[in-house]
Enzyme design. Structure first.
Site, PDB file in Angstrom:
ATOM      1  N   ILE A 169     -55.673 -21.307 -25.062  1.00 62.44           N
ATOM      2  CA  ILE A 169     -54.235 -21.262 -24.751  1.00 62.44           C
ATOM      3  C   ILE A 169     -53.550 -20.131 -25.509  1.00 62.44           C
ATOM      4  O   ILE A 169     -52.418 -19.768 -25.214  1.00 62.44           O
ATOM      5  CB  ILE A 169     -53.555 -22.597 -25.088  1.00 62.44           C
ATOM      6  CG1 ILE A 169     -53.763 -22.963 -26.556  1.00 62.44           C
ATOM      7  CG2 ILE A 169     -54.070 -23.701 -24.184  1.00 62.44           C
ATOM      8  CD1 ILE A 169     -53.045 -24.233 -26.987  1.00 62.44           C
ATOM      9  N   ALA A 170     -54.201 -19.573 -26.518  1.00 59.24           N
ATOM     10  CA  ALA A 170     -53.657 -18.436 -27.277  1.00 59.24           C
ATOM     11  C   ALA A 170     -54.812 -17.726 -27.949  1.00 59.24           C
ATOM     12  O   ALA A 170     -55.810 -18.342 -28.337  1.00 59.24           O
ATOM     13  CB  ALA A 170     -52.644 -18.904 -28.316  1.00 59.24           C
ATOM     14  N   ALA A 177     -55.268 -14.788 -30.982  1.00 56.19           N
ATOM     15  CA  ALA A 177     -54.577 -13.990 -31.996  1.00 56.19           C
ATOM     16  C   ALA A 177     -55.561 -13.037 -32.674  1.00 56.19           C
ATOM     17  O   ALA A 177     -56.636 -12.763 -32.160  1.00 56.19           O
ATOM     18  CB  ALA A 177     -53.909 -14.913 -33.004  1.00 56.19           C
ATOM     19  N   LEU A 181     -57.351 -13.275 -35.539  1.00 53.96           N
ATOM     20  CA  LEU A 181     -58.552 -13.780 -36.188  1.00 53.96           C
ATOM     21  C   LEU A 181     -59.241 -14.886 -35.407  1.00 53.96           C
ATOM     22  O   LEU A 181     -60.413 -15.173 -35.683  1.00 53.96           O
ATOM     23  CB  LEU A 181     -58.212 -14.318 -37.591  1.00 53.96           C
ATOM     24  CG  LEU A 181     -57.459 -13.372 -38.526  1.00 53.96           C
ATOM     25  CD1 LEU A 181     -57.232 -14.051 -39.872  1.00 53.96           C
ATOM     26  CD2 LEU A 181     -58.221 -12.076 -38.708  1.00 53.96           C
ATOM     27  N   ALA A 182     -58.555 -15.513 -34.485  1.00 55.22           N
ATOM     28  CA  ALA A 182     -59.120 -16.682 -33.814  1.00 55.22           C
ATOM     29  C   ALA A 182     -58.412 -16.902 -32.486  1.00 55.22           C
ATOM     30  O   ALA A 182     -57.390 -16.291 -32.191  1.00 55.22           O
ATOM     31  CB  ALA A 182     -58.981 -17.920 -34.707  1.00 55.22           C
ATOM     32  N   ASP A 201     -46.943 -15.042 -43.233  1.00 52.15           N
ATOM     33  CA  ASP A 201     -47.138 -14.522 -41.880  1.00 52.15           C
ATOM     34  C   ASP A 201     -46.300 -15.318 -40.880  1.00 52.15           C
ATOM     35  O   ASP A 201     -46.827 -15.894 -39.925  1.00 52.15           O
ATOM     36  CB  ASP A 201     -48.629 -14.602 -41.510  1.00 52.15           C
ATOM     37  CG  ASP A 201     -48.960 -13.790 -40.268  1.00 52.15           C
ATOM     38  OD1 ASP A 201     -48.162 -12.906 -39.907  1.00 52.15           O
ATOM     39  OD2 ASP A 201     -50.021 -14.041 -39.660  1.00 52.15           O
TER      40      ASP A 201
END
Length: 587
Positions: free
Chosen positions: A208-209, A211, A213-214, A362
């Site tokens: 669903i996303a 980024a 790093l993951a 972050d």
């Protein structure tokens, strides 16, 4: 006893002894032992070189192929990463050169002879900015990892970078190159000895996303609880050091070409902190600590981590629906007020900066979601707890008092507390403007939520003309302050994106005074049973700040009104004096 020795001599020396012919006319090839080296035949040498190159061209891939075929899975992955790392390095250098040459060509060729205020000039500059931004996004997504994180960091500087950069780089906040299901299965088998569809009741392989790093997948535990499963890219740990080295080298090359643009020291200081993001067990601990420290804020939700379904590369936590904090339409669609969401966001992070010292470093919009809480008002879901910074109590107290001094325009206090944070005396005012990310007008206390065009131009000129001084100020600060700056600047950017519905400076100042008072009360009155006295101490400090702020504002308004009356009544007839008064009133 007579000894005999056999001496081998060349034909040249034999004829010399026999004196039979003119030996100087003897062709050189007849002489086998000469003083100089005999040149080898060029065709033979070229043939040997070709054979060597052919052997290397065939041998190296053959040896590499055999080595790859015999290697274990993880070793094969490292070998692929080695080849990919070289590609990322070449790609990064190439894109950097492409952007530099594009700007050079635009500045020296396309814009030559054009008026800076003409529409054609502005259009060409805008096109150049857009090409550069597109190139950065494309390269960051293809390279992945740290390159995306750096792109996310650039989004926070929406008051300094051209709008073409900001609008384009936003795609990096929650989108990256997605990985396939085979890689996800491989990682789960390495960490849990089971595939995700065996570990969970349901597992959606479509992320669903995605980024830096993951990537995040929806799933359900065996009891039906909906969870979000954060799966680290399987090659990230192996490529981290190589990517850090590449970025350090690129920054050093840039620093060599542009000595004032020296950011390599930032990456060197931060790489240890960035490495912690790769350990999801640390992220789970950070999230649990953040939840404890902010539990008195009923509007803050930190998803609960399920440790039994987590590892160093997999993080399973409760799933929450919500819109991004900078999505104005999404907030209003839920029947919530943008002003309420913005105010709570600032309070939440001000609590971390000024009181707990354990700061989310972050907080980009993709990591803060908004949903309707049980009371019908905005509730914030704080995600991604991998990158945190701890600010020492001494620095927190200095920062609290500095923020209060800035709001009250207490110049002496601004100088004192800036110095306590390591800033040189001559740079204190510059540091205060960097901290607030806006101009500070000593003649007025009120600060507009949205900077005017003139104020924006002032900040851009400051970044351009005082770049060396800004870099020196940042170097003088405690290293923990760098990530604090990122937090403050990101929150400022979110508030602007929401239309600046609240006075961020005033809310931060109130939080600073309140948190500083709580810290002092805790140290002076202790932790045992004196809650009422600590509460009274905190309330008294807050009231004093409010009174001092309102008294100074009333004093300035009264002074302004008096001067206007004197000018209107004609008591000030001196022209030079009137001009000075008008300048003051305009300020």
């Amino acid at each position: 006893m007579e000894l005999r020795r056999t001496v081998q001599i060349c034909r040249f020396h034999l004829l010399l002894l026999q004196r039979k012919k003119d030996l100087w006319l003897l062709p050189a090839p007849h002489c086998r032992h000469r003083s100089g080296p005999q040149p080898s035949s060029s065709p033979a040498r070229r043939g040997l070189l070709k054979r060597m190159l052919l052997g290397v061209a065939l041998g190296v891939p053959l040896v590499g192929g055999v080595r790859y075929a015999l290697a274990e899975k993880q070793e094969r992955r490292r070998m692929r990463l080695l080849a990919d790392g070289m590609g990322r390095f070449v790609r990064s250098v190439g894109l950097g050169m492409q952007i530099s040459l594009d700007y050079w060509w635009t500045d020296h060729v396309l814009l030559r002879g054009l008026d800076e205020n003409s529409p054609e000039f502005k259009d060409l500059v805008s096109q150049c900015h857009q090409r550069a931004a597109d190139t950065i996004v494309s390269g960051a997504i293809r390279n992945g990892g740290l390159y995306i994180k750096l792109g996310q960091g650039l989004c926070a500087f929406n008051h300094l970078l051209p709008p073409e950069y900001i609008n384009t780089l936003r795609v990096l906040e929650d989108k990256a190159l997605k990985r396939g299901y085979k890689e996800v299965d491989e990682l789960f088998l390495e960490d849990f000895s089971a595939r995700p569809d065996q570990l969970f009741l349901e597992f959606d392989y479509q992320p669903i996303a995605a980024a830096s790093l993951a990537q995040v997948h929806r799933a359900r535990l065996q009891d039906g609880t909906p969870v979000a499963v954060k799966v680290q890219y399987i090659d990230l740990r192996d490529r981290f050091n190589a990517d850090i080295w590449t970025l350090e080298l690129l920054l050093q090359i840039v620093e060599l070409m542009h000595p004032s643009f020296g950011f390599s020291w930032v990456l060197k200081d931060m790489k240890g902190t960035l490495a912690q993001e790769l350990d999801f067990e640390i992220e789970a601990h950070n999230g649990e600590r953040c939840a404890r420290e902010l539990e008195h804020f009923g509007f803050v939700v930190v998803p609960r981590v399920h440790r039994e379904k987590s590892s160093k590369r997999v993080l399973t936590a409760d799933f929450y629906e919500g819109c991004k904090i900078n999505d104005v339409e999404g907030i209003q669609r839920q029947g919530l007020h943008v002003k309420d969401a913005a105010s709570k966001l600032i309070q939440m992070f001000a609590e971390q900066i000024f009181y707990t010292g354990f700061i989310h470093a972050d907080p980009h919009p993709g990591n803060v979601l908004v949903r309707k809480g049980p009371d019908g008002k905005a509730q914030l879901i704080l995600l991604d707890h991998g990158l945190y910074e701890f600010l020492h109590e001494r620095d927190r107290e200095a920062l609290c008092r500095l923020w209060r001094a800035i709001i009250l325009r207490d110049d002496a206090a601004m100088r004192t507390y800036s110095r306590q944070l390591g800033v040189k005396a001559e740079d204190y005012f510059l540091f205060c403007e960097i901290l607030l990310q806006r101009p500070i007008h000593t003649a007025q206390l009120a600060m507009s939520n949205v900077m005017t065009r003139e104020e924006t131009a002032y900040m851009q000129d400051m970044a351009k003309n005082h770049f060396d001084s800004i870099m020196q100020v940042l170097k003088d600060l405690p290293r923990s302050m760098l990530l604090v700056f990122r937090n403050i600047n990101t929150v400022r950017g979110v508030n602007v994106a929401l239309g600046a519905p609240v006075d961020r400076y005033y809310i931060m100042a109130k939080s600073a005074v309140k948190c500083w008072s709580r810290s002092i009360a805790r140290k002076q009155l202790g932790l045992s049973g004196l809650f009422l006295l600590r509460w009274i101490h905190t309330l008294w400090a807050s009231l004093k700040f409010e009174f001092a702020l309102r008294l100074q504002m009333a004093s300035m308004r009264l002074t302004t009104s008096l001067l206007r009356f004197l000018v209107f009544a004609g008591f000030l007839k001196d022209r030079e004096g009137q001009e000075q008064i008008y300048e003051y009133l305009q300020a």
